[in-house]
Design an enzyme around this catalytic site. Sequence first.
Site, mmCIF file in Angstrom:
data_model
loop_
_atom_site.group_PDB
_atom_site.id
_atom_site.type_symbol
_atom_site.label_atom_id
_atom_site.label_comp_id
_atom_site.label_asym_id
_atom_site.label_seq_id
_atom_site.Cartn_x
_atom_site.Cartn_y
_atom_site.Cartn_z
ATOM 1 N N HIS A 1 0.848 -1.190 0.000
ATOM 2 C CA HIS A 1 0.000 0.000 0.000
ATOM 3 C C HIS A 1 0.883 1.240 0.000
ATOM 4 O O HIS A 1 1.943 1.247 0.607
ATOM 5 C CB HIS A 1 -0.902 0.023 1.251
ATOM 6 C CG HIS A 1 -2.065 0.937 1.087
ATOM 7 N ND1 HIS A 1 -1.987 2.278 1.361
ATOM 8 C CD2 HIS A 1 -3.314 0.703 0.637
ATOM 9 C CE1 HIS A 1 -3.158 2.825 1.093
ATOM 10 N NE2 HIS A 1 -3.974 1.900 0.651
ATOM 11 N N ASP B 1 -7.959 -5.504 -0.152
ATOM 12 C CA ASP B 1 -8.410 -6.386 -1.229
ATOM 13 C C ASP B 1 -8.029 -7.845 -1.018
ATOM 14 O O ASP B 1 -8.480 -8.710 -1.770
ATOM 15 C CB ASP B 1 -7.825 -5.900 -2.573
ATOM 16 C CG ASP B 1 -8.390 -4.548 -2.967
ATOM 17 O OD1 ASP B 1 -9.609 -4.384 -2.867
ATOM 18 O OD2 ASP B 1 -7.617 -3.661 -3.358
HETATM 19 N N1 CMC Z 1 4.090 -7.423 -4.878
HETATM 20 C C1 CMC Z 1 5.411 -7.346 -5.091
HETATM 21 N N2 CMC Z 1 6.165 -6.264 -4.857
HETATM 22 C C2 CMC Z 1 5.532 -5.178 -4.414
HETATM 23 C C3 CMC Z 1 4.143 -5.161 -4.158
HETATM 24 C C4 CMC Z 1 3.425 -6.345 -4.415
HETATM 25 N N3 CMC Z 1 2.102 -6.393 -4.202
HETATM 26 N N4 CMC Z 1 3.790 -3.945 -3.717
HETATM 27 C C5 CMC Z 1 4.898 -3.205 -3.688
HETATM 28 N N5 CMC Z 1 5.968 -3.957 -4.098
HETATM 29 C C6 CMC Z 1 7.372 -3.533 -4.138
HETATM 30 C C7 CMC Z 1 7.646 -2.558 -5.282
HETATM 31 O O1 CMC Z 1 7.989 -3.260 -6.450
HETATM 32 C C8 CMC Z 1 8.785 -1.765 -4.711
HETATM 33 O O2 CMC Z 1 9.952 -2.555 -4.796
HETATM 34 P P1 CMC Z 1 11.417 -1.853 -4.970
HETATM 35 O O3 CMC Z 1 11.604 -0.981 -3.770
HETATM 36 O O4 CMC Z 1 12.362 -2.990 -5.044
HETATM 37 O O5 CMC Z 1 11.336 -1.070 -6.241
HETATM 38 C C9 CMC Z 1 8.455 -1.656 -3.223
HETATM 39 O O6 CMC Z 1 7.630 -2.805 -2.955
HETATM 40 C C10 CMC Z 1 7.733 -0.401 -2.848
HETATM 41 O O7 CMC Z 1 6.512 -0.352 -3.525
HETATM 42 P P2 CMC Z 1 6.010 0.855 -4.379
HETATM 43 O O8 CMC Z 1 6.016 0.454 -5.815
HETATM 44 O O9 CMC Z 1 6.755 2.099 -4.038
HETATM 45 O O10 CMC Z 1 4.553 0.986 -3.859
HETATM 46 P P3 CMC Z 1 3.477 1.990 -4.402
HETATM 47 O O11 CMC Z 1 3.105 2.852 -3.282
HETATM 48 O O12 CMC Z 1 3.920 2.672 -5.650
HETATM 49 O O13 CMC Z 1 2.294 1.012 -4.828
HETATM 50 C C11 CMC Z 1 0.531 -0.476 -4.630
HETATM 51 C C12 CMC Z 1 1.303 0.639 -3.963
HETATM 52 C C13 CMC Z 1 -0.698 -0.790 -3.823
HETATM 53 C C14 CMC Z 1 0.095 -0.030 -6.037
HETATM 54 C C15 CMC Z 1 1.438 -1.714 -4.729
HETATM 55 O O14 CMC Z 1 1.777 -2.153 -3.438
HETATM 56 C C16 CMC Z 1 0.790 -2.844 -5.517
HETATM 57 O O15 CMC Z 1 0.890 -2.854 -6.747
HETATM 58 N N6 CMC Z 1 0.119 -3.813 -4.831
HETATM 59 C C17 CMC Z 1 -0.632 -4.849 -5.528
HETATM 60 C C18 CMC Z 1 -1.948 -4.308 -6.027
HETATM 61 C C19 CMC Z 1 -2.925 -4.104 -4.890
HETATM 62 O O16 CMC Z 1 -3.102 -4.969 -4.047
HETATM 63 N N7 CMC Z 1 -3.613 -2.965 -4.905
HETATM 64 C C20 CMC Z 1 -4.627 -2.623 -3.898
HETATM 65 C C21 CMC Z 1 -4.202 -1.471 -3.051
HETATM 66 S S1 CMC Z 1 -5.173 -1.239 -1.555
HETATM 67 C C22 CMC Z 1 -6.781 -0.897 -2.021
HETATM 68 C C23 CMC Z 1 -6.934 0.186 -3.016
HETATM 69 O O17 CMC Z 1 -6.510 1.311 -2.809
HETATM 70 O O18 CMC Z 1 -7.519 -0.089 -4.041
#
Ligand code: CMC
Length: 428
Positions: free
Chosen positions: A306, A363
């Site tokens: 998140h 989710d």
């Molecule tokens: N699986 C694998 N790696 C992950 C995941 C995941 N679900 N989430 C984050 N990471 C990694 C990401 O690749 C990054 O790695 P690195 O530092 O090596 O580059 C690190 O963790 C930090 O993540 P981020 O990309 O900076 O996180 P973000 O704030 O940009 O994205 C997110 C948040 C929710 C989009 C992401 O965690 C994600 O894609 N999760 C899976 C999709 C999901 O479950 N979404 C629902 C979110 S909650 C309800 C809603 O708001 O809809």
Amino acid sequence: MSDKAVLHFGDQQIELPVLIGSEGEKAVDISRLRDATGLTTYDPSLSNTAVCKSAVTFIDGDLGILRYRGIPIEQFTQSPNFLEVAWLLIFGRLPKQAELDRFSGRLTNNALLHEGMIDQIQHMPANGAPMALLSAAVSSLACYHSQPLAMSDDDAFEEAAARLISKLRTIAACTYRRSVGLPFIYPDPKLRYGANFLHMMFSIPYKQFEVTPEIEEALNLIFILHADHEQNCSTATARVVGSSRANMYASCSAAIGALWGPLHGGANVEVVEMLERIHHGGLSPEDCLKAAKDKANPFKLFGFGHRVYKNYDPRAKILKACCDKVLGQMKVKDPLLDIARKLEEIALADSYFVDRKLYPNVDFYSGIILRSLGIPTDMFTVCFAIGRLPGWISQWREQHDDPTSKILRPRQVYIGNTKQDYVPMEKR
Ligand code: CMC
């Protein structure tokens, strides 16, 4: 503690005020930065940028705290009444019984759709994505209710909010009925919000769907836990659209589009599809984690991570606990729940997820509950949208009420060609 930050750039020095929110969060106010220095800031995903002041929802992502208008989310789980939460979000205080009754009556009065809109839904492809139909239909509501809203008129706003909340539910059920080739079922004024949705989804003309109190409670809880989440992607979208003074339907329709994506609300579909693949042997939990950790692979562990929570999402905590209760009451044994638990266990013991503070989000477990209520997978994100609608409405209203709010128009760092001349076709 100083209430100013100082920025040094070249031989310039500028003092920037620091805003302090009611929970002590601090934000450097850069609204005069460009005028004073010519500089803009670069924060492409807005991870470090507060785009507004808001009094609707508070999140402490490090501590895993979520409060609606100051009330901890956990306190809504005892006697879940979605309309009470919706009114609280929109009007800023808990409603008195008479206010809630009036609001509820307004929803009942607005539950029907214009026949033209039913016709519109009928003419959409039966296998069309429900979120596409939902977004289109919400946008179309502006054709039927085109009168501008007097923002200072609470009564008119309550009517408009009730109309949209009520009609979204009817539209959602209609899109489902269309997809399975069943006739539309009219709302039943005797039923409460969630129960009426299930009635319109599952009753047939000669047999009323029986909504047990357990089913109704579980659905209301899902709606409540999704009701607002401060400046998430879809709410920010609603605000971007609303900032141009576009109407509430246009803002909410755009928000539905944003919610659809798999990184946002669409994740609830991805989670269940991922669990099903594991269940059917197409993928082991370990393979799943391996793929999620592989930077060359776009796959994510859906339902994990998140932008704001660097701790267990409090909504996921409630839903995880709710799974056992709801599945037990329904006498459902869902193998996906065991798989989800196993996946969570191994992810939370894996240094990749631990180091990045990736925990289950809302989710991860919501789909398992929605499945047990008989909601088909492609309607999961629609249920998220029904839940989130009061949040979009509250934030839209807050933005329109704020005399300092301006059109949202970000800057960019241009990296394209420098000036060049047009070349006529024959010389290219
Ligand atoms: N699986 C694998 N790696 C992950 C995941 C995941 N679900 N989430 C984050 N990471 C990694 C990401 O690749 C990054 O790695 P690195 O530092 O090596 O580059 C690190 O963790 C930090 O993540 P981020 O990309 O900076 O996180 P973000 O704030 O940009 O994205 C997110 C948040 C929710 C989009 C992401 O965690 C994600 O894609 N999760 C899976 C999709 C999901 O479950 N979404 C629902 C979110 S909650 C309800 C809603 O708001 O809809």
